[in-house]
Design a protein around this motif. Structure first.
Motif, PDB file in Angstrom:
ATOM      1  N   SER A  89      19.918  32.001  16.533  1.00 56.68           N
ATOM      2  CA  SER A  89      20.377  33.064  17.448  1.00 56.68           C
ATOM      3  C   SER A  89      21.476  33.935  16.839  1.00 56.68           C
ATOM      4  O   SER A  89      22.037  34.770  17.531  1.00 56.68           O
ATOM      5  CB  SER A  89      20.889  32.447  18.742  1.00 56.68           C
ATOM      6  OG  SER A  89      22.005  31.600  18.470  1.00 56.68           O
ATOM      7  N   SER A 104      15.299  45.188  16.774  1.00 58.05           N
ATOM      8  CA  SER A 104      14.395  44.033  16.834  1.00 58.05           C
ATOM      9  C   SER A 104      13.018  44.508  16.414  1.00 58.05           C
ATOM     10  O   SER A 104      12.423  45.369  17.064  1.00 58.05           O
ATOM     11  CB  SER A 104      14.352  43.434  18.242  1.00 58.05           C
ATOM     12  OG  SER A 104      13.404  42.389  18.296  1.00 58.05           O
ATOM     13  N   SER A 118      12.315  44.834  22.475  1.00 56.36           N
ATOM     14  CA  SER A 118      13.615  44.723  23.156  1.00 56.36           C
ATOM     15  C   SER A 118      14.535  45.858  22.716  1.00 56.36           C
ATOM     16  O   SER A 118      14.376  46.424  21.626  1.00 56.36           O
ATOM     17  CB  SER A 118      14.260  43.364  22.870  1.00 56.36           C
ATOM     18  OG  SER A 118      14.500  43.248  21.482  1.00 56.36           O
ATOM     19  N   GLU A 138      17.129  36.481  19.669  1.00 60.98           N
ATOM     20  CA  GLU A 138      15.920  35.724  19.956  1.00 60.98           C
ATOM     21  C   GLU A 138      15.515  34.945  18.715  1.00 60.98           C
ATOM     22  O   GLU A 138      15.518  35.493  17.593  1.00 60.98           O
ATOM     23  CB  GLU A 138      14.789  36.652  20.382  1.00 60.98           C
ATOM     24  CG  GLU A 138      15.068  37.334  21.712  1.00 60.98           C
ATOM     25  CD  GLU A 138      13.941  38.289  22.100  1.00 60.98           C
ATOM     26  OE1 GLU A 138      13.175  38.665  21.208  1.00 60.98           O
ATOM     27  OE2 GLU A 138      13.858  38.659  23.286  1.00 60.98           O
ATOM     28  N   SER A 156      12.743  35.802  15.354  1.00 61.00           N
ATOM     29  CA  SER A 156      12.461  37.248  15.406  1.00 61.00           C
ATOM     30  C   SER A 156      12.979  37.904  14.150  1.00 61.00           C
ATOM     31  O   SER A 156      13.963  37.467  13.537  1.00 61.00           O
ATOM     32  CB  SER A 156      13.125  37.875  16.631  1.00 61.00           C
ATOM     33  OG  SER A 156      12.556  37.357  17.821  1.00 61.00           O
ATOM     34  N   GLY A 185      10.668  29.370  23.684  1.00 62.30           N
ATOM     35  CA  GLY A 185      11.233  30.744  23.652  1.00 62.30           C
ATOM     36  C   GLY A 185      10.129  31.762  23.582  1.00 62.30           C
ATOM     37  O   GLY A 185       9.112  31.668  24.288  1.00 62.30           O
ATOM     38  N   ARG A 186      10.326  32.751  22.711  1.00 63.63           N
ATOM     39  CA  ARG A 186       9.295  33.764  22.558  1.00 63.63           C
ATOM     40  C   ARG A 186       8.214  33.334  21.593  1.00 63.63           C
ATOM     41  O   ARG A 186       7.280  34.083  21.308  1.00 63.63           O
ATOM     42  CB  ARG A 186       9.880  35.082  22.057  1.00 63.63           C
ATOM     43  CG  ARG A 186      10.535  34.988  20.668  1.00 63.63           C
ATOM     44  CD  ARG A 186      10.749  36.374  20.093  1.00 63.63           C
ATOM     45  NE  ARG A 186       9.505  37.041  19.861  1.00 63.63           N
ATOM     46  CZ  ARG A 186       8.742  36.865  18.750  1.00 63.63           C
ATOM     47  NH1 ARG A 186       9.111  35.991  17.825  1.00 63.63           N
ATOM     48  NH2 ARG A 186       7.599  37.523  18.602  1.00 63.63           N
TER      49      ARG A 186
END
Length: 997
Positions: free
Chosen positions: A825, A847, A852, A872, A875, A925-926
């Motif tokens: 993060s 990003s 985002s 995130e 990413s 998460g993503r």
């Protein structure tokens, strides 16, 4: 515990404290001391004292600081007692205290440097030095370092006391200063007497001292100086010279300030002349006035001659202040006169009178002695003469005189009882005051009767005289006469006429000559007493009168032709209508030219030449001519109030009707402006000119047909400043392009200055040609603002400045990096600081994996790194750093980096068949960029299969496995170069039996 009775004092020291205590009962083995800031509990200084010591100094403290001191006494048997006391050091006074009026008469500005250490605030007390009264009392915050006192008295000294406050203590510093004085007004200077002047003024309370200087304008010396304290509004100057003009100057001072005040001029009253007398002069019909010169000065004397008992003014003469007499000519004979002499000084006068005096009387004219046909009487008669009366005398030739006196107004007297045919002598004199004129004598016979009322007159003719008389009533047979030249006594004509003739004309006489006619009445062998009359023929007027100019020396020469006939003298009268004084010159009969010197330049003069012959005058026509004017001095050409104007000034040298101001462009000889100005004007504003141009001015003085030129003066009009000034940064280099538009008018060039904002280094100067409209300023610092000023220059003059501020493009950051510290993060960005300046950095994190919103941070111009958190996991991000200066930016190249992915969750295994093994998981998460699934044979620990899957995969089936075999499976989430794996999970494939069943 035992009380130590602690006490603390600073003894006037701001950086020390003296701690004192009482020794406890039974004594103490020693003391330990700890000093700390109040409320902090952290010891700043520690100390110790042995037995029998009851005080201790703490040094090196902060002024105005509050401290806590703890004293621990070690008693017998290892017992201790503690006691704490608080104290505060005295504050230190302010430094560099200043008090300034900056030329103001009602304000004082105080400033200081803060006192060292701590303080609660400042207290300011302003006192009026003379009265010691407190004028202003103010308490201000501790961070204040200036204060403005207004509403103060002009020209007064004030004392300021600034106290630094800390608790109940204070430290003070004082300073003195004056407000600027105010100028007294309405200065008046008037005479108090002949030796004193009274000066008065208004508004004297605004200055501590008034300095008065009295100048004698006649001698150009300082007569008296006076210094007076505040409040004096008048002063009388004594022991001055009477009748003298003085100049008074006034200055107001207060401390170091001096202000020039108004000035005034005035005369003292003059003293009146003394011992004024009026007495007879040597010349006939003249009186001389005399007086004694009084002390002091005067501009001139005004001498007024008064006639008769009523004192009617008849003559006024002005003479210099050094004269003590004046003679009046051509007065009426036998008249009573008095004189008044007035001393004049400026607007003031002082007069004195004389006693009365008489002019010498003249004997009566027209005297005759007639028998009127009577042999026994004679009638004496005469014309009225000025005086108080007459003295008469009649006698036969060889007998005593018979005298008698008559009052004024009687013009005849009859003598009775005379003897006929007897020759009598008659005398008559005029009496006036103490004087008696010389007698007028005449003889006659009682028989025959004499010629009466004989006259000789020119009747206005220059070559003839007419004789006339009254015919005798009886006793006359005719008349005989002889005409003589009076001066040479040469006989000119003899006439004999009958008894009925009463006049005769003599022709072909010489002009301007005096003749005398003698006539007698004849009676038989007897003649009457001869009667005579005299007169001049009328003189001829001068001819060919001219007036010519002489330049060196400055003057006028008069010429005239020789006049026919006799001349007693020539009288020249030169005067000017614009000049009060005139020249009256008399020259001999043989003179035919005369030069007048010492005349005023540039003046028109008129000349009249008059011939004098006896009582008669004959004048020429007027001749006129101008004297040459003087050239003007101190011709100056200065710029006017606007760029299109020139201000021309000069000093007049005297004379001339008007001046012609000629203006031409300096590079050309052609005249572009002719302006005529009247005499007395000494300055001229020329408008409508071209700005920034060089002009030539010549002033011609005109007087009649004559002209005189001044020296040529050169001047410039002020150029107009450039217009539309811009400062544009050059994008490819750290430079500024300064552009402008050419203003109207002319100029020699441009002067540019460039100063870096916030820098103490001197400005750079640059010159540009007159046709240049842009200049590039190179080798500048990136991201820096510069103040650029530009002037148009013409000769020694500059236009008003035009200023513009321009900023160079900032330099972009270099060596940008984006690193992952091993976190899912967080990312860390750093870069190298570029050269030059900038307002701030703008850092943008993009990003690349999701849509985002980008994250933007604004950092200080000295920042070189930033950490990004709460990103995130798994990413990809890109970062860009932009240096910002005003509206200009410079960006770095973009760099990218990934965050670590999160390990998949909920990994589960199943065997859908004997040769297949299915792995399933859930994204955390993503998710991740992709997944790598590895399968291992548990027994051999060898990998038997690997599958790389996309980020959307959530399961995978490995086929062609061995039935009934235990396998271990791990799933790794990948993101860029980073990956995170689940723990290994084991599972067995189905047995064949199970499959067959």
């Amino acid at each position: 515990g035992t009380l130590l009775n602690l006490s603390v004092s600073d003894h006037g020291w701001s950086e020390s404290l003296l701690l004192s205590w009482d020794e406890p009962e039974g004594g103490a083995e020693g003391y330990s001391l700890a000093l700390s800031s109040l409320g902090s509990g952290i010891p700043l200084q520690n100390g110790s004292a042995g037995p029998n010591i009851t005080s201790f100094w703490f040094h090196g403290l902060t002024p105005g600081m509050r401290y806590e001191i703890e004293v621990t006494a070690t008693l017998a048997c290892m017992e201790t007692t503690r006691q704490t006391v608080t104290a505060q050091t005295s504050p230190s006074p302010v430094r560099n205290l200043s008090l300034s009026s900056s030329g103001s008469s009602a304000m004082l500005h105080a400033s200081w440097a803060h006192a060292h250490g701590q303080r609660d605030g400042y207290h300011l007390a302003l006192y009026h030095s003379d009265s010691q009264m407190l004028v202003r009392n103010a308490s201000i915050l501790p961070n204040a370092s200036t204060f403005l006192f207004d509403g103060l008295l002009a020209g007064s000294e004030y004392a300021l006391k600034v106290s630094t406050l800390a608790g109940s203590s204070q430290a003070s510093t004082s300073i003195h200063q004056w407000t600027a004085p105010s100028i007294p007004t309405q200065l008046q200077l008037s005479p108090g007497s002949t030796t004193s002047l009274v000066a008065s003024w208004v508004g004297a309370a605004g200055a501590a001292w008034l300095h008065l200087v009295l100048h004698n304008l006649l001698t150009q010396t300082v007569t008296m100086t006076l210094s007076a304290r505040r409040g004096l509004t008048n002063y009388t100057f004594q022991h001055l010279h009477p009748g003298t003009q003085y100049w008074l100057g006034l200055r107001a001072t207060a401390g170091p300030y001096t202000v020039q005040g108004p000035n005034a001029t005035a005369w003292t009253y003059p003293l009146s002349p003394g011992n004024v007398t009026l007495s007879s002069a040597e010349e006939q019909s003249s009186l001389q006035a005399r007086w004694s010169t009084p002390v002091g000065e005067r501009d001139f004397y005004l001498v007024t001659l008064q006639e008769g008992e009523d004192g009617a003014p008849t003559r006024n003469i002005s003479v210099g202040g050094d004269n003590s007499h004046v003679t009046f000519h051509g007065l009426n004979p036998g008249k009573q006169y008095s004189v008044q002499v007035t001393a004049v000084a400026g607007p003031y006068r002082a007069s004195a009178h004389s006693t009365a005096a008489w002019t010498q009387p003249l004997a009566p004219s027209g005297v005759s002695l007639s028998s009127q046909g009577s042999p026994y009487s004679l009638l004496a008669s005469w014309e009225e003469a000025m005086g108080e009366g007459y003295v008469l005398a009649l006698s036969p030739m060889e007998h005593p005189m018979k005298n008698s006196s008559l009052l004024r107004g009687v013009t005849n007297f009859t003598y009775e009882g005379l003897r006929p045919g007897t020759l009598y002598t008659f005398e008559v004199s005029t009496m006036a005051g103490p004087y008696t004129s010389s007698p007028r004598r005449i003889i006659n016979w009682t028989y025959p009767l004499p010629v009466e009322q004989l006259t000789l007159s020119n009747q206005g003719h220059s070559s003839s005289l007419q004789a006339s008389w009254r015919a005798a009533p009886t006793g006359s047979t005719g008349y005989t006469g002889t005409l003589w030249e009076t001066k040479s006594q040469e006989q000119v004509r003899n006439i004999t006429v009958g008894k009925n003739w009463t006049n005769v004309t003599f022709e072909d006489l010489v002009p301007g000559r005096q003749y005398t006619l003698e006539m007698a009445a004849m009676a038989g062998p007897y003649r009457s007493p001869v009667q005579s009359a005299t007169d001049w023929t009328y003189p001829l007027a001068p001819a060919g009168v001219t007036l010519t100019n002489t330049r060196r020396p400055l003057g006028l020469s008069a010429f005239w032709d020789k006049t026919a006939g006799d001349v007693d003298q020539f009288h020249l009268q030169l005067y000017s209508k614009s000049h009060p004084m005139q020249r009256n010159i008399s020259v001999g009969p043989n003179t035919h030219n005369f030069t007048f010197l010492g005349l005023s330049p540039g003046i028109q003069y008129f000349l009249k030449v008059t011939v004098l012959a006896g009582p008669y005058r004959s004048s020429s026509h007027f001749a006129t001519e101008w004297t040459y004017p003087l050239s003007l001095a101190n011709v100056s050409v200065q710029p006017g109030r606007r760029p299109q104007e020139l201000h021309v000034s000069w000093a007049e040298s005297g004379g001339g009707r008007d001046h012609l101001v000629q203006l031409s462009v300096a590079e050309s000889l052609s005249i572009i402006r002719n302006v005529s100005v009247p005499r007395g004007v000494t300055q001229l504003d020329l408008e409508g000119l071209e700005p920034g141009s060089r002009y030539r001015v010549e002033i011609i003085s005109q007087a009649g047909p004559h002209r005189t030129s001044s020296q040529t003066a050169i001047g410039y009009t002020v150029p107009l400043p450039p217009i539309s000034l811009l400062a544009i940064p050059v994008s490819t280099a750290w430079a500024l392009t300064v552009q402008w538009e050419t203003p109207p008018g002319q100029r020699d060039g441009y002067l540019l200055t460039m100063h870096e904002e916030g820098s103490s280094s001197p400005a750079r100067n640059l010159e540009a040609g007159k046709d240049i409209t842009n200049v590039t300023l190179a080798q500048l610092a990136p991201g820096t603002c510069y103040l650029v000023g530009i002037w148009a220059v013409a000769g020694p003059y500059r236009s008003l400045p035009k200023n513009v501020t321009g900023c160079t493009v900032p330099a972009a950051p270099t060596n940008l990096s984006l690193t992952n510290p091993g976190s899912s993060s967080e990312l860390y960005t750093c870069w190298n600081k570029p050269p030059g300046r900038r307002d701030h950095y703008r850092v943008i994190l993009y990003s690349l994996s999701t849509q985002s919103r980008e994250r933007v941070q604004t950092l200080s111009p000295d920042a070189q790194n930033i950490s990004w958190t709460h990103l995130e996991a798994g990413s990809r991000f890109a970062v860009q750093v932009t240096a910002v200066k005003g509206s200009f930016e410079a960006s770095s190249t973009n760099v990218t980096q990934w965050t670590h992915p999160l390990a998949p969750a909920n990994l589960s295994l199943g065997s859908p068949s004997a040769s297949a093994l299915q792995a399933s998981w859930a994204a955390t998460g993503r998710g991740a960029e992709g997944y790598v699934v590895d399968v291992y044979d548990t027994a051999s620990s060898s990998r038997v299969g690997r599958m790389v899957l996309g980020g959307d995969a959530r399961s995978h089936i490995f086929r062609n496995l061995s039935p009934g075999t235990r396998y271990s499976v791990a799933v790794r989430a990948t993101a860029g170069p980073f990956h995170t794996s689940t723990p290994n999970l084991t599972h067995c494939t189905r047995e064949y039996d199970a499959v067959l069943a």
